[in-house]
Design an enzyme around this catalytic site. Sequence first.
Site, PDB file in Angstrom:
ATOM      1  N   GLU A  60     -23.065 -40.287 -77.544  1.00  0.00           N
ATOM      2  CA  GLU A  60     -23.249 -39.449 -76.356  1.00  0.00           C
ATOM      3  C   GLU A  60     -24.377 -38.452 -76.564  1.00  0.00           C
ATOM      4  O   GLU A  60     -25.170 -38.198 -75.645  1.00  0.00           O
ATOM      5  CB  GLU A  60     -21.954 -38.705 -76.044  1.00  0.00           C
ATOM      6  CG  GLU A  60     -20.793 -39.605 -75.623  1.00  0.00           C
ATOM      7  CD  GLU A  60     -19.556 -38.794 -75.310  1.00  0.00           C
ATOM      8  OE1 GLU A  60     -19.269 -38.631 -74.106  1.00  0.00           O
ATOM      9  OE2 GLU A  60     -18.892 -38.319 -76.245  1.00  0.00           O
ATOM     10  N   TYR A  92     -30.287 -19.623 -53.952  1.00  0.00           N
ATOM     11  CA  TYR A  92     -29.596 -20.742 -54.585  1.00  0.00           C
ATOM     12  C   TYR A  92     -30.551 -21.761 -55.186  1.00  0.00           C
ATOM     13  O   TYR A  92     -30.143 -22.589 -55.987  1.00  0.00           O
ATOM     14  CB  TYR A  92     -28.590 -21.408 -53.633  1.00  0.00           C
ATOM     15  CG  TYR A  92     -29.032 -21.596 -52.210  1.00  0.00           C
ATOM     16  CD1 TYR A  92     -29.829 -22.659 -51.828  1.00  0.00           C
ATOM     17  CD2 TYR A  92     -28.593 -20.712 -51.217  1.00  0.00           C
ATOM     18  CE1 TYR A  92     -30.201 -22.836 -50.521  1.00  0.00           C
ATOM     19  CE2 TYR A  92     -28.969 -20.882 -49.893  1.00  0.00           C
ATOM     20  CZ  TYR A  92     -29.769 -21.946 -49.545  1.00  0.00           C
ATOM     21  OH  TYR A  92     -30.149 -22.115 -48.237  1.00  0.00           O
ATOM     22  N   VAL A 111     -17.289 -30.595 -72.419  1.00  0.00           N
ATOM     23  CA  VAL A 111     -17.707 -30.282 -71.056  1.00  0.00           C
ATOM     24  C   VAL A 111     -17.247 -28.872 -70.693  1.00  0.00           C
ATOM     25  O   VAL A 111     -17.914 -28.162 -69.939  1.00  0.00           O
ATOM     26  CB  VAL A 111     -17.140 -31.328 -70.077  1.00  0.00           C
ATOM     27  CG1 VAL A 111     -17.465 -30.942 -68.641  1.00  0.00           C
ATOM     28  CG2 VAL A 111     -17.706 -32.711 -70.382  1.00  0.00           C
ATOM     29  N   GLU A 112     -16.110 -28.451 -71.263  1.00  0.00           N
ATOM     30  CA  GLU A 112     -15.617 -27.100 -71.014  1.00  0.00           C
ATOM     31  C   GLU A 112     -16.644 -26.041 -71.438  1.00  0.00           C
ATOM     32  O   GLU A 112     -16.817 -25.012 -70.776  1.00  0.00           O
ATOM     33  CB  GLU A 112     -14.299 -26.873 -71.772  1.00  0.00           C
ATOM     34  CG  GLU A 112     -13.113 -27.643 -71.210  1.00  0.00           C
ATOM     35  CD  GLU A 112     -12.980 -29.045 -71.788  1.00  0.00           C
ATOM     36  OE1 GLU A 112     -11.883 -29.608 -71.707  1.00  0.00           O
ATOM     37  OE2 GLU A 112     -13.984 -29.583 -72.321  1.00  0.00           O
ATOM     38  N   ARG A 245     -19.370  12.303 -40.314  1.00  0.00           N
ATOM     39  CA  ARG A 245     -20.822  12.414 -40.489  1.00  0.00           C
ATOM     40  C   ARG A 245     -21.551  11.894 -39.259  1.00  0.00           C
ATOM     41  O   ARG A 245     -21.285  10.796 -38.761  1.00  0.00           O
ATOM     42  CB  ARG A 245     -21.252  11.601 -41.721  1.00  0.00           C
ATOM     43  CG  ARG A 245     -22.763  11.447 -41.894  1.00  0.00           C
ATOM     44  CD  ARG A 245     -23.435  12.775 -42.256  1.00  0.00           C
ATOM     45  NE  ARG A 245     -24.879  12.633 -42.287  1.00  0.00           N
ATOM     46  CZ  ARG A 245     -25.588  12.345 -43.375  1.00  0.00           C
ATOM     47  NH1 ARG A 245     -24.967  12.138 -44.526  1.00  0.00           N
ATOM     48  NH2 ARG A 245     -26.896  12.262 -43.323  1.00  0.00           N
ATOM     49  N   ARG A 254     -24.937  18.341 -42.845  1.00  0.00           N
ATOM     50  CA  ARG A 254     -24.104  17.148 -42.847  1.00  0.00           C
ATOM     51  C   ARG A 254     -22.739  17.464 -43.430  1.00  0.00           C
ATOM     52  O   ARG A 254     -22.633  18.246 -44.388  1.00  0.00           O
ATOM     53  CB  ARG A 254     -24.780  15.994 -43.597  1.00  0.00           C
ATOM     54  CG  ARG A 254     -24.969  16.108 -45.086  1.00  0.00           C
ATOM     55  CD  ARG A 254     -26.023  17.093 -45.531  1.00  0.00           C
ATOM     56  NE  ARG A 254     -27.309  16.965 -44.873  1.00  0.00           N
ATOM     57  CZ  ARG A 254     -28.277  16.177 -45.327  1.00  0.00           C
ATOM     58  NH1 ARG A 254     -28.105  15.494 -46.439  1.00  0.00           N
ATOM     59  NH2 ARG A 254     -29.415  16.129 -44.701  1.00  0.00           N
ATOM     60  N   ASP A 257     -22.468  13.557 -47.561  1.00  0.00           N
ATOM     61  CA  ASP A 257     -23.337  12.479 -48.045  1.00  0.00           C
ATOM     62  C   ASP A 257     -22.661  11.844 -49.238  1.00  0.00           C
ATOM     63  O   ASP A 257     -22.125  12.547 -50.096  1.00  0.00           O
ATOM     64  CB  ASP A 257     -24.690  13.031 -48.511  1.00  0.00           C
ATOM     65  CG  ASP A 257     -25.723  13.051 -47.406  1.00  0.00           C
ATOM     66  OD1 ASP A 257     -25.586  12.289 -46.442  1.00  0.00           O
ATOM     67  OD2 ASP A 257     -26.668  13.853 -47.510  1.00  0.00           O
ATOM     68  N   ASP A 259     -24.130   9.115 -51.879  1.00  0.00           N
ATOM     69  CA  ASP A 259     -25.302   8.321 -52.245  1.00  0.00           C
ATOM     70  C   ASP A 259     -25.040   7.524 -53.516  1.00  0.00           C
ATOM     71  O   ASP A 259     -24.441   8.032 -54.471  1.00  0.00           O
ATOM     72  CB  ASP A 259     -26.514   9.222 -52.489  1.00  0.00           C
ATOM     73  CG  ASP A 259     -27.075   9.791 -51.201  1.00  0.00           C
ATOM     74  OD1 ASP A 259     -26.868   9.169 -50.154  1.00  0.00           O
ATOM     75  OD2 ASP A 259     -27.715  10.852 -51.254  1.00  0.00           O
TER      76      ASP A 259
END
Length: 341
Positions: A60, A92, A111-112, A245, A254, A257, A259
């Site tokens: 293989e 993608y 394969v894992e 707000r 205000r 806020d 941020d």
Amino acid sequence: MSPHDGRAHHGGAVHGSAVDGSAVDGSAHHGSATASIGRLDRIEVTGIRAWGHHGVLAAEKEIGQEFAVDVVLHLSTAAAGRTDVLSRTVNYAEVVTAVHEEIGAGPHDLVETLAERIAARILGETGHPLVRRVGVRVHKPAAPVGLPVGGVAVAIERDARPVLAVLALGSNLGDREAHLRGALDVLASHPGTEIAWTSPVLETAPVGGPDGQGAYLNAVVGVTTELGPHDLLALAHRAERAAGRERLVRWGERTLDVDVIAYGDWRSEDPDLTVPHPRAHERAFVLGPWHAADPAAELPGRGPVEALLARAADREDLRPGPALEGFDAPASRTGERAAES
């Protein structure tokens, strides 16, 4: 005071066009958007085929065979869908390239192992930090099991690690203390987001914007979150709306806020989500509370917060604010490293 107030009017702002009276997450006009914060959409890329040399048998590895991989990317596509901006979702084509390269790498006995490497690359590189969960299915059509079969497939699903993000809170209108406590409640109560640390509350005099503004209360909060960066910004907007707000006057008063200052070590130049915040390195009303909570903190790309604070022009404006329940819970460096591991 917030990093995108009058002091920062000559620079980019985290909230970008939000100063025009509408929230950039779209939820000001689409009420259902707020309910979807943190819900993950799916992008499926199927049948990615490439030649690999994976398997226990020597033949293989020597001869190889074709493998087929299906990938399911779990992320929020709302920001990209509303704006038609590619940088707000996953490319993608880059995912396909990464999977193709992983199939051709190795060789691996299992394969894992191939499936794990594909998942790790997508979460840590190609899809980082937008992809919050990934499903990988590796199909080995010519598996030598000794009897006729249609192939062997291994399917796994893995989650991205939580991210430590830094948020700045500011209020100079109404019940300032209640607004800061309310923001903390919104952040702490959202599924997948936990408060990692909080700064003490500091007070600063307003600079810039209309005359007659009251003083600001400021704090900085560290959160560990499973949300992608755009969903975290949407959560910040939710906290602002909960405080009433309104974006009526540019750089005006205000109620609140919130941020996004940093999101792990991720960098973004998106005008609606510039991370690290482009003016935070100059703003003592961010750096001061942050340094008080975490003296060893660094602003990605700018260096130690302590050194930045020493150079900040407005550092003399800082003064102690009120003692608020939930604030002034300093960072544990050990705890932060554990959260990100």
